[in-house]
Design a protein around this motif. Structure first.
Motif, PDB file in Angstrom:
ATOM      1  N   LEU A  42       0.961  -1.266   0.045  1.00  0.00           N
ATOM      2  CA  LEU A  42      -0.026  -0.155   0.153  1.00  0.00           C
ATOM      3  C   LEU A  42       0.793   1.255   0.063  1.00  0.00           C
ATOM      4  O   LEU A  42       1.904   1.359   0.938  1.00  0.00           O
ATOM      5  CB  LEU A  42      -0.822  -0.014   1.167  1.00  0.00           C
ATOM      6  CG  LEU A  42      -1.756  -1.146   1.197  1.00  0.00           C
ATOM      7  CD1 LEU A  42      -3.069  -1.224   2.345  1.00  0.00           C
ATOM      8  CD2 LEU A  42      -2.435  -1.403  -0.024  1.00  0.00           C
ATOM      9  N   TRP A  43       0.529   2.222  -0.902  1.00  0.00           N
ATOM     10  CA  TRP A  43       1.412   3.311  -1.164  1.00  0.00           C
ATOM     11  C   TRP A  43       0.419   4.467  -0.577  1.00  0.00           C
ATOM     12  O   TRP A  43      -0.650   4.707  -0.607  1.00  0.00           O
ATOM     13  CB  TRP A  43       1.589   3.659  -2.555  1.00  0.00           C
ATOM     14  CG  TRP A  43       2.234   4.734  -3.106  1.00  0.00           C
ATOM     15  CD1 TRP A  43       1.570   5.917  -3.280  1.00  0.00           C
ATOM     16  CD2 TRP A  43       3.528   5.044  -3.103  1.00  0.00           C
ATOM     17  NE1 TRP A  43       2.491   6.846  -3.860  1.00  0.00           N
ATOM     18  CE2 TRP A  43       3.817   6.331  -3.577  1.00  0.00           C
ATOM     19  CE3 TRP A  43       4.845   4.413  -2.892  1.00  0.00           C
ATOM     20  CZ2 TRP A  43       5.098   6.989  -3.638  1.00  0.00           C
ATOM     21  CZ3 TRP A  43       5.928   4.837  -2.826  1.00  0.00           C
ATOM     22  CH2 TRP A  43       6.079   6.190  -3.403  1.00  0.00           C
ATOM     23  N   LEU A  52       3.513   2.039   2.783  1.00  0.00           N
ATOM     24  CA  LEU A  52       2.787   2.181   4.239  1.00  0.00           C
ATOM     25  C   LEU A  52       3.095   0.582   4.751  1.00  0.00           C
ATOM     26  O   LEU A  52       3.227   0.680   5.922  1.00  0.00           O
ATOM     27  CB  LEU A  52       1.217   2.472   4.011  1.00  0.00           C
ATOM     28  CG  LEU A  52       0.965   3.832   4.175  1.00  0.00           C
ATOM     29  CD1 LEU A  52      -0.546   4.173   3.679  1.00  0.00           C
ATOM     30  CD2 LEU A  52       1.179   4.750   5.439  1.00  0.00           C
ATOM     31  N   VAL A  53       2.313  -0.090   4.166  1.00  0.00           N
ATOM     32  CA  VAL A  53       2.269  -1.661   4.814  1.00  0.00           C
ATOM     33  C   VAL A  53       2.464  -2.550   3.603  1.00  0.00           C
ATOM     34  O   VAL A  53       2.231  -2.464   2.161  1.00  0.00           O
ATOM     35  CB  VAL A  53       0.908  -1.599   5.411  1.00  0.00           C
ATOM     36  CG1 VAL A  53      -0.125  -1.493   4.232  1.00  0.00           C
ATOM     37  CG2 VAL A  53       0.987  -2.942   6.102  1.00  0.00           C
ATOM     38  N   HIS A  54       3.047  -3.770   3.996  1.00  0.00           N
ATOM     39  CA  HIS A  54       3.085  -4.898   3.199  1.00  0.00           C
ATOM     40  C   HIS A  54       2.036  -6.106   3.848  1.00  0.00           C
ATOM     41  O   HIS A  54       2.185  -6.404   4.736  1.00  0.00           O
ATOM     42  CB  HIS A  54       4.602  -5.421   3.418  1.00  0.00           C
ATOM     43  CG  HIS A  54       4.802  -6.754   2.476  1.00  0.00           C
ATOM     44  ND1 HIS A  54       5.708  -7.597   2.598  1.00  0.00           N
ATOM     45  CD2 HIS A  54       4.015  -7.221   1.814  1.00  0.00           C
ATOM     46  CE1 HIS A  54       5.739  -8.679   1.850  1.00  0.00           C
ATOM     47  NE2 HIS A  54       4.713  -8.534   1.304  1.00  0.00           N
ATOM     48  N   CYS A  55       1.133  -6.389   2.970  1.00  0.00           N
ATOM     49  CA  CYS A  55       0.116  -7.165   2.899  1.00  0.00           C
ATOM     50  C   CYS A  55       0.279  -8.401   2.009  1.00  0.00           C
ATOM     51  O   CYS A  55       1.043  -8.658   1.180  1.00  0.00           O
ATOM     52  CB  CYS A  55      -1.287  -6.753   2.849  1.00  0.00           C
ATOM     53  SG  CYS A  55      -1.844  -5.203   3.748  1.00  0.00           S
ATOM     54  N   ARG A  56      -0.614  -9.530   2.641  1.00  0.00           N
ATOM     55  CA  ARG A  56      -0.657 -10.794   1.687  1.00  0.00           C
ATOM     56  C   ARG A  56      -2.174 -11.117   1.418  1.00  0.00           C
ATOM     57  O   ARG A  56      -2.776 -10.899   2.327  1.00  0.00           O
ATOM     58  CB  ARG A  56      -0.038 -12.012   2.323  1.00  0.00           C
ATOM     59  CG  ARG A  56       0.238 -13.013   1.574  1.00  0.00           C
ATOM     60  CD  ARG A  56       1.548 -13.711   1.989  1.00  0.00           C
ATOM     61  NE  ARG A  56       2.670 -13.020   1.515  1.00  0.00           N
ATOM     62  CZ  ARG A  56       3.647 -12.893   2.379  1.00  0.00           C
ATOM     63  NH1 ARG A  56       3.816 -13.582   3.351  1.00  0.00           N
ATOM     64  NH2 ARG A  56       4.932 -12.325   2.026  1.00  0.00           N
ATOM     65  N   LEU A  57      -2.559 -11.272   0.184  1.00  0.00           N
ATOM     66  CA  LEU A  57      -4.194 -11.679  -0.014  1.00  0.00           C
ATOM     67  C   LEU A  57      -4.381 -13.141   0.623  1.00  0.00           C
ATOM     68  O   LEU A  57      -3.728 -14.078   0.456  1.00  0.00           O
ATOM     69  CB  LEU A  57      -4.158 -11.741  -1.570  1.00  0.00           C
ATOM     70  CG  LEU A  57      -3.861 -10.535  -2.195  1.00  0.00           C
ATOM     71  CD1 LEU A  57      -4.510 -10.554  -3.630  1.00  0.00           C
ATOM     72  CD2 LEU A  57      -4.598  -9.248  -1.503  1.00  0.00           C
ATOM     73  N   GLU A  89       4.142  -3.983   8.922  1.00  0.00           N
ATOM     74  CA  GLU A  89       3.628  -2.509   9.105  1.00  0.00           C
ATOM     75  C   GLU A  89       4.479  -1.684   9.973  1.00  0.00           C
ATOM     76  O   GLU A  89       4.430  -1.765  11.216  1.00  0.00           O
ATOM     77  CB  GLU A  89       2.269  -2.546   9.615  1.00  0.00           C
ATOM     78  CG  GLU A  89       1.564  -1.073   9.571  1.00  0.00           C
ATOM     79  CD  GLU A  89       0.190  -1.100   9.965  1.00  0.00           C
ATOM     80  OE1 GLU A  89      -0.462  -0.027   9.766  1.00  0.00           O
ATOM     81  OE2 GLU A  89      -0.317  -2.146  10.559  1.00  0.00           O
ATOM     82  N   PRO A  90       5.571  -0.906   9.454  1.00  0.00           N
ATOM     83  CA  PRO A  90       6.234  -0.192  10.052  1.00  0.00           C
ATOM     84  C   PRO A  90       5.799   1.005  10.877  1.00  0.00           C
ATOM     85  O   PRO A  90       4.311   1.322  10.579  1.00  0.00           O
ATOM     86  CB  PRO A  90       7.291   0.492   9.105  1.00  0.00           C
ATOM     87  CG  PRO A  90       7.344  -0.196   7.765  1.00  0.00           C
ATOM     88  CD  PRO A  90       5.577  -0.795   8.012  1.00  0.00           C
ATOM     89  N   PRO A  95       9.338   6.656   3.580  1.00  0.00           N
ATOM     90  CA  PRO A  95       9.120   7.916   2.479  1.00  0.00           C
ATOM     91  C   PRO A  95      10.172   7.589   1.156  1.00  0.00           C
ATOM     92  O   PRO A  95      11.228   7.074   1.181  1.00  0.00           O
ATOM     93  CB  PRO A  95       9.883   9.111   3.342  1.00  0.00           C
ATOM     94  CG  PRO A  95      10.731   8.558   4.240  1.00  0.00           C
ATOM     95  CD  PRO A  95      10.162   7.192   4.627  1.00  0.00           C
ATOM     96  N   MET A  96       9.408   7.976   0.171  1.00  0.00           N
ATOM     97  CA  MET A  96      10.052   7.682  -1.258  1.00  0.00           C
ATOM     98  C   MET A  96       9.185   8.624  -2.263  1.00  0.00           C
ATOM     99  O   MET A  96       7.868   8.612  -2.119  1.00  0.00           O
ATOM    100  CB  MET A  96       9.906   6.296  -1.683  1.00  0.00           C
ATOM    101  CG  MET A  96      10.563   5.926  -2.811  1.00  0.00           C
ATOM    102  SD  MET A  96      10.701   3.901  -3.000  1.00  0.00           S
ATOM    103  CE  MET A  96      11.769   3.619  -1.618  1.00  0.00           C
ATOM    104  N   ARG A  97       9.893   9.234  -3.206  1.00  0.00           N
ATOM    105  CA  ARG A  97       9.454   9.994  -4.049  1.00  0.00           C
ATOM    106  C   ARG A  97       8.285   9.071  -5.051  1.00  0.00           C
ATOM    107  O   ARG A  97       8.938   7.797  -5.382  1.00  0.00           O
ATOM    108  CB  ARG A  97      10.458  10.594  -4.926  1.00  0.00           C
ATOM    109  CG  ARG A  97      10.998  11.851  -4.226  1.00  0.00           C
ATOM    110  CD  ARG A  97      11.876  12.742  -5.096  1.00  0.00           C
ATOM    111  NE  ARG A  97      12.985  12.072  -5.583  1.00  0.00           N
ATOM    112  CZ  ARG A  97      13.284  11.735  -6.762  1.00  0.00           C
ATOM    113  NH1 ARG A  97      12.247  12.083  -7.664  1.00  0.00           N
ATOM    114  NH2 ARG A  97      14.268  11.125  -6.968  1.00  0.00           N
ATOM    115  N   GLY A  98       7.408   9.523  -5.585  1.00  0.00           N
ATOM    116  CA  GLY A  98       6.672   8.800  -6.323  1.00  0.00           C
ATOM    117  C   GLY A  98       7.362   7.810  -7.669  1.00  0.00           C
ATOM    118  O   GLY A  98       7.159   6.839  -8.089  1.00  0.00           O
TER     119      GLY A  98
END
Length: 285
Positions: A42-43, A52-57, A89-90, A95-98
Motif C-alpha cells: 500500500l502506497w 505504508l504496509v506490506h500485506c498478503r492476500l 507494518e512499520p 518515505p519515497m518519491r513517486g
C-alpha cells in the motif's frame, strides 16, 4: 512471485485501520489475476509519499454485490473486495518519491490512487526488502522446504511458503472472525501465540465452500493438523476427545476437557458439523 500496488488517500488514512480490523481490502479496480498468497503493498501519495504496509492476500478478489454491507462507508466506489493479512507494518511509513517508488516496483507509470497495479517479480523482491524481515513462522517453513530439498517449478521456496501459510491459516475474514470470537486463544490448548493460530473448518471447505462462523474452530497449528487427521475431535457439546494413538503424548492431557467457548454466539460450533466429524473418527467409542 506476484505482487500488486494500491494506494490510500493521504487525507483519510483511517480507512486503513478499518481494513486492517476487518481483514478486507476494497478497490474500484477489478484486480484481475490476483490470487491467494500474492503480495499487496500500500502506497501513500503526496504530500509525503511512500510505502505504508506490506500485506498478503488471503482470498481472491470478488465483486461486491449490490446492497452488500462492507466495513467502510462507501460501498459504491470500492467495487471489489479481497481478504488481506498484514505481513509488515512499520510504525512510520517508508518515505519515497513517486517516480522512485514506481521504478522500484517495476511499474510502467507512477503509483496512482486505486489503480491496483501489477508489479514485476524483481519489484516485489525490491519493495519487500524495504520492510522488516518475514515472520518467524514463514522463515521456519522456508528453511524446512530448503532442508527437505523440495524442488518447486515456477515458484521459489519463499513464494510457496507464503502461499501455504496464507491458505493454511484460513481466509482473512474467516480467521479474523474466529480470532475475535475466541479472544485470540486456541480453543483447545489455550495458546495465545497468534502466529500459530489457524482457522480450522469443521466441515472441510473444499467440500462445502462454507466459511460460516459456526463451521470454524480457532486451533493452534499442530492441533489443526491433528483435527484434520481425525486424531482429535470435539463432541457436539464441546468435549475434546483424543485418539488412542496419541495416548502417552502431551495431547493426552486434552482428552475429556471442554473447549473454550466463543464470546460471540454466532461462532458457537455447529453441533451437527461436530457430530459429522465425530463419525469419521473410527476410534471414537
Amino acid at each position: 512471485m506476484t505482487g500488486w500496488v494500491d494506494s490510500l488517500s493521504a487525507d483519510d488514512l483511517s480507512n486503513w485501520e478499518t481494513c486492517k480490523r476487518s481483514g478486507l481490502w476494497g478497490t474500484p479496480s477489478n484486480a484481475g489475476g490476483a490470487r491467494v498468497g500474492d503480495d499487496l503493498f500500500l502506497w501513500k501519495p503526496l504530500p509525503d509519499s511512500g510505502w505504508l504496509v506490506h500485506c498478503r492476500l488471503t482470498s481472491v478478489p470478488r465483486r461486491i454485490r449490490t446492497g452488500e454491507p462492507v466495513p467502510w462507508d462507501d460501498n459504491r466506489t470500492y467495487k471489489y473486495v479481497m481478504g488481506i493479512e498484514v505481513v509488515s507494518e512499520p510504525p512510520n511509513h517508508i518515505p519515497m518519491r513517486g517516480a522512485v517508488g514506481s521504478e522500484l516496483a517495476g511499474l510502467a507509470h507512477h503509483v496512482q490512487l486505486s489503480q491496483f497495479a501489477r508489479m514485476s517479480e524483481q519489484g516485489v523482491r525490491a519493495v519487500s526488502a524495504l520492510f522488516p524481515q518475514q515472520s518467524r513462522v514463514e522463515r521456519a517453513l522456508e528453511e524446512f522446504l530448503a532442508a527437505a530439498g523440495i524442488d518447486l517449478p515456477d515458484e521459489d521456496h519463499r513464494d510457496y511458503a507464503k502461499r501455504l501459510i496464507a491458505v493454511r491459516r484460513g481466509q482473512g475474514p474467516f480467521r479474523q472472525g474466529l480470532l475475535q470470537a475466541f479472544d485470540r486463544t486456541c480453543c483447545i490448548s489455550g495458546s495465545q501465540v497468534e502466529a500459530t493460530l489457524e482457522a480450522a473448518h469443521i466441515r472441510p471447505f473444499r467440500e462445502t465452500g462454507s466459511h460460516a462462523p459456526g463451521n470454524g474452530l480457532l486451533l493452534r497449528a499442530d492441533l489443526h493438523t491433528l483435527f484434520d487427521l481425525r486424531l482429535v475431535t470435539v463432541m457436539p457439546f464441546g468435549t475434546i476427545r483424543v485418539a488412542p494413538d496419541l495416548q502417552g503424548s502431551e495431547y493426552e492431557d486434552f482428552d475429556e476437557r471442554q473447549i473454550r467457548r466463543p464470546s460471540d454466539q454466532a461462532h458457537v460450533p455447529h453441533r451437527d458439523a461436530l457430530a459429522e466429524h465425530n463419525s469419521l473418527c473410527g476410534w471414537l467409542t
